[in-house]
Enzyme design. Structure first.
Site, mmCIF file in Angstrom:
data_model
loop_
_atom_site.group_PDB
_atom_site.id
_atom_site.type_symbol
_atom_site.label_atom_id
_atom_site.label_comp_id
_atom_site.label_asym_id
_atom_site.label_seq_id
_atom_site.Cartn_x
_atom_site.Cartn_y
_atom_site.Cartn_z
ATOM 1 N N TYR A 94 8.065 -49.168 -14.950
ATOM 2 C CA TYR A 94 8.151 -48.592 -13.598
ATOM 3 C C TYR A 94 6.792 -48.058 -13.156
ATOM 4 O O TYR A 94 6.303 -47.061 -13.677
ATOM 5 C CB TYR A 94 9.215 -47.486 -13.534
ATOM 6 C CG TYR A 94 10.607 -47.961 -13.903
ATOM 7 C CD1 TYR A 94 10.979 -49.293 -13.710
ATOM 8 C CD2 TYR A 94 11.540 -47.105 -14.454
ATOM 9 C CE1 TYR A 94 12.230 -49.749 -14.057
ATOM 10 C CE2 TYR A 94 12.807 -47.552 -14.811
ATOM 11 C CZ TYR A 94 13.142 -48.881 -14.611
ATOM 12 O OH TYR A 94 14.383 -49.329 -14.965
ATOM 13 N N HIS A 135 14.146 -53.474 -22.962
ATOM 14 C CA HIS A 135 14.195 -53.585 -21.494
ATOM 15 C C HIS A 135 14.361 -55.033 -21.023
ATOM 16 O O HIS A 135 13.511 -55.871 -21.250
ATOM 17 C CB HIS A 135 12.894 -53.008 -20.923
ATOM 18 C CG HIS A 135 12.961 -52.673 -19.464
ATOM 19 N ND1 HIS A 135 11.957 -52.002 -18.811
ATOM 20 C CD2 HIS A 135 13.922 -52.885 -18.538
ATOM 21 C CE1 HIS A 135 12.289 -51.830 -17.544
ATOM 22 N NE2 HIS A 135 13.481 -52.380 -17.349
HETATM 23 P P1 NAD Z 1 19.879 -47.539 -6.846
HETATM 24 O O1 NAD Z 1 21.047 -48.385 -6.556
HETATM 25 O O2 NAD Z 1 20.073 -46.273 -7.547
HETATM 26 O O3 NAD Z 1 19.088 -47.316 -5.446
HETATM 27 C C1 NAD Z 1 17.906 -46.579 -5.392
HETATM 28 C C2 NAD Z 1 17.411 -46.518 -3.955
HETATM 29 O O4 NAD Z 1 18.358 -45.784 -3.184
HETATM 30 C C3 NAD Z 1 16.069 -45.786 -3.804
HETATM 31 O O5 NAD Z 1 15.357 -46.395 -2.747
HETATM 32 C C4 NAD Z 1 16.490 -44.386 -3.410
HETATM 33 O O6 NAD Z 1 15.500 -43.698 -2.674
HETATM 34 C C5 NAD Z 1 17.692 -44.663 -2.556
HETATM 35 N N1 NAD Z 1 18.649 -43.533 -2.516
HETATM 36 C C6 NAD Z 1 19.119 -42.808 -3.557
HETATM 37 N N2 NAD Z 1 19.979 -41.866 -3.113
HETATM 38 C C7 NAD Z 1 20.052 -42.025 -1.769
HETATM 39 C C8 NAD Z 1 20.771 -41.345 -0.764
HETATM 40 N N3 NAD Z 1 21.585 -40.347 -1.023
HETATM 41 N N4 NAD Z 1 20.599 -41.760 0.518
HETATM 42 C C9 NAD Z 1 19.784 -42.781 0.814
HETATM 43 N N5 NAD Z 1 19.073 -43.462 -0.096
HETATM 44 C C10 NAD Z 1 19.204 -43.084 -1.385
HETATM 45 O O7 NAD Z 1 18.855 -48.476 -7.629
HETATM 46 P P2 NAD Z 1 17.864 -48.271 -8.838
HETATM 47 O O8 NAD Z 1 16.908 -47.166 -8.594
HETATM 48 O O9 NAD Z 1 17.320 -49.621 -9.113
HETATM 49 O O10 NAD Z 1 18.807 -47.924 -10.076
HETATM 50 C C11 NAD Z 1 18.932 -46.624 -10.589
HETATM 51 C C12 NAD Z 1 18.139 -46.434 -11.857
HETATM 52 O O11 NAD Z 1 18.736 -47.183 -12.917
HETATM 53 C C13 NAD Z 1 16.693 -46.911 -11.806
HETATM 54 O O12 NAD Z 1 15.864 -45.963 -11.174
HETATM 55 C C14 NAD Z 1 16.410 -47.107 -13.270
HETATM 56 O O13 NAD Z 1 16.140 -45.868 -13.867
HETATM 57 C C15 NAD Z 1 17.741 -47.668 -13.792
HETATM 58 N N6 NAD Z 1 17.777 -49.147 -13.814
HETATM 59 C C16 NAD Z 1 17.450 -49.773 -14.976
HETATM 60 C C17 NAD Z 1 17.435 -51.160 -15.025
HETATM 61 C C18 NAD Z 1 17.064 -51.835 -16.315
HETATM 62 O O14 NAD Z 1 16.820 -51.165 -17.300
HETATM 63 N N7 NAD Z 1 16.992 -53.140 -16.362
HETATM 64 C C19 NAD Z 1 17.743 -51.918 -13.902
HETATM 65 C C20 NAD Z 1 18.093 -51.262 -12.742
HETATM 66 C C21 NAD Z 1 18.108 -49.865 -12.711
#
Ligand code: NAD
Length: 313
Positions: free
Chosen positions: A46, A112
């Site tokens: 990230y 990952h």
């Molecule tokens: P998510 O579905 O959580 O969406 C995140 C987005 O939504 C960001 O732009 C954020 O600013 C916005 N957001 C969050 N809360 C909000 C709200 N209340 N109102 C409006 N917008 C809002 O997607 P993500 O960040 O990809 O997934 C969550 C976490 O999971 C990641 O940050 C990461 O830590 C993890 N993740 C890991 C993997 C992996 O290991 N392969 C893949 C995907 C996600």
């Protein structure tokens, strides 16, 4: 480990959804801790180490109040140059993460995006390297993360991972995690982590980022759902989080956050009463895109559903 229902996704701390205000991100992390969030998910990938550096700095003095989950194996967007699943890299990767995170132990270390690797190698070399780091006390639990569900299940069945992180497979646009992964997690006592309940931003208030892999039909359906919520005086992310966080088998749901107001709103969504009629209307708007899938990583590691969707597109 006792983990909070909502986990703090740190990919926004790496500017993955656009540049963030670092002071605001710091306030968001502190507010999350004060509201009871104790699980922070990050990765060297990230922001190409930026998220780990920022998180390490922000958590200084608060380390003992939280659990840190990080990852190893992915360092860039493109394959093969962005990946290294060798046992040696697992070791140097965690050492580098520990330094950036300013700590001497990682609570959860995950391979990952396993679909970018050769599955037999992940089973025979990569996961065992993490297990060795666990025996040495550098990490407390080990796991895998990725998108294709059957590939995650196959690796989880063949190894002794403690946790599996799946993303974009249990939310208002797709629920296939329950068909493939949830029964195994339940039977084997594996910690099930559901990431991206907002479908990597698509079910948030703004347009999804350009790199989002879902087809235009999903963007259009999300826009219709957003309008329905707005007419009802509710925000689509609240409805989406309310849905995802009620899953009984999920240990923690990871949502990406870089702003205090999102932290407060998302914690608030846990106790929200959402009118069932509104949920039905939102589900109706999303129906044309329900089950949306895409292909990630090596073609042979993808589920037939994703391959079929990709060839239809
Ligand atoms: P998510 O579905 O959580 O969406 C995140 C987005 O939504 C960001 O732009 C954020 O600013 C916005 N957001 C969050 N809360 C909000 C709200 N209340 N109102 C409006 N917008 C809002 O997607 P993500 O960040 O990809 O997934 C969550 C976490 O999971 C990641 O940050 C990461 O830590 C993890 N993740 C890991 C993997 C992996 O290991 N392969 C893949 C995907 C996600």
């Amino acid at each position: 480990m006792r983990v909070s229902v909502l986990g703090f996704g740190c990919s926004p701390l790496g500017d993955e959804f656009g540049p963030i205000d670092e002071r605001e991100a710091e306030r968001a992390v502190h507010r999350a801790i004060s509201l009871g969030i104790n699980y922070f998910d990050v990765a060297p990938y990230y922001g190409r180490t930026l998220a780990e550096q920022r998180l390490g700095r922000i958590l200084e003095g608060r380390r003992r109040r939280v659990l840190i989950a990080t990852k190893a194996g992915r360092y860039g967007r493109k394959a093969p140059e962005g990946f290294d699943f060798s046992a040696e890299r697992m070791r140097t990767s965690v050492e580098d993460s520990l330094r950036r995170l300013r700590t001497d132990v990682v609570d959860v270390l995950q391979v990952h995006d396993v679909e970018f690797g050769e599955t037999e190698r992940i089973i025979d070399e990569t996961v065992p390297a993490l297990e060795q780091l666990k025996r040495e006390g550098k990490v407390r639990a080990v796991g895998i993360t990725g998108y294709p569900l059957r590939n995650l299940r196959r690796i989880a069945e063949a190894t002794d991972v403690d946790v599996v992180l799946s993303y974009c497979h249990y939310n208002l646009l797709n629920r296939r995690m329950d068909e493939v992964l949830t029964p195994l997690a339940r039977e084997e006592g594996i910690g099930l982590i559901n990431a991206s309940p907002l479908f990597m931003g698509m079910l948030s208030e703004e347009e999804a980022p350009d790199w989002h892999p879902a087809p235009p039909a999903a963007r259009n359906a999300a826009a219709r759902a957003r309008a329905i919520c707005s007419d009802a005086g509710v925000r689509l992310p609240e409805v989406a989080l309310h849905f995802a966080t009620r899953h009984p088998d999920v240990s923690t749901t990871l949502v990406g956050m870089g702003q205090t107001r999102f932290v407060e709103e998302n914690v608030g969504a846990l106790g929200l009463h959402v009118d069932p009629g509104l949920v039905t209307a939102v589900e109706g708007a999303l129906k044309p895109a329900l089950g949306v899938e895409w292909v990630v990583g090596r073609p042979e590691n993808n589920d037939r559903e994703a391959q079929a969707a990709a060839s239809a597109a």
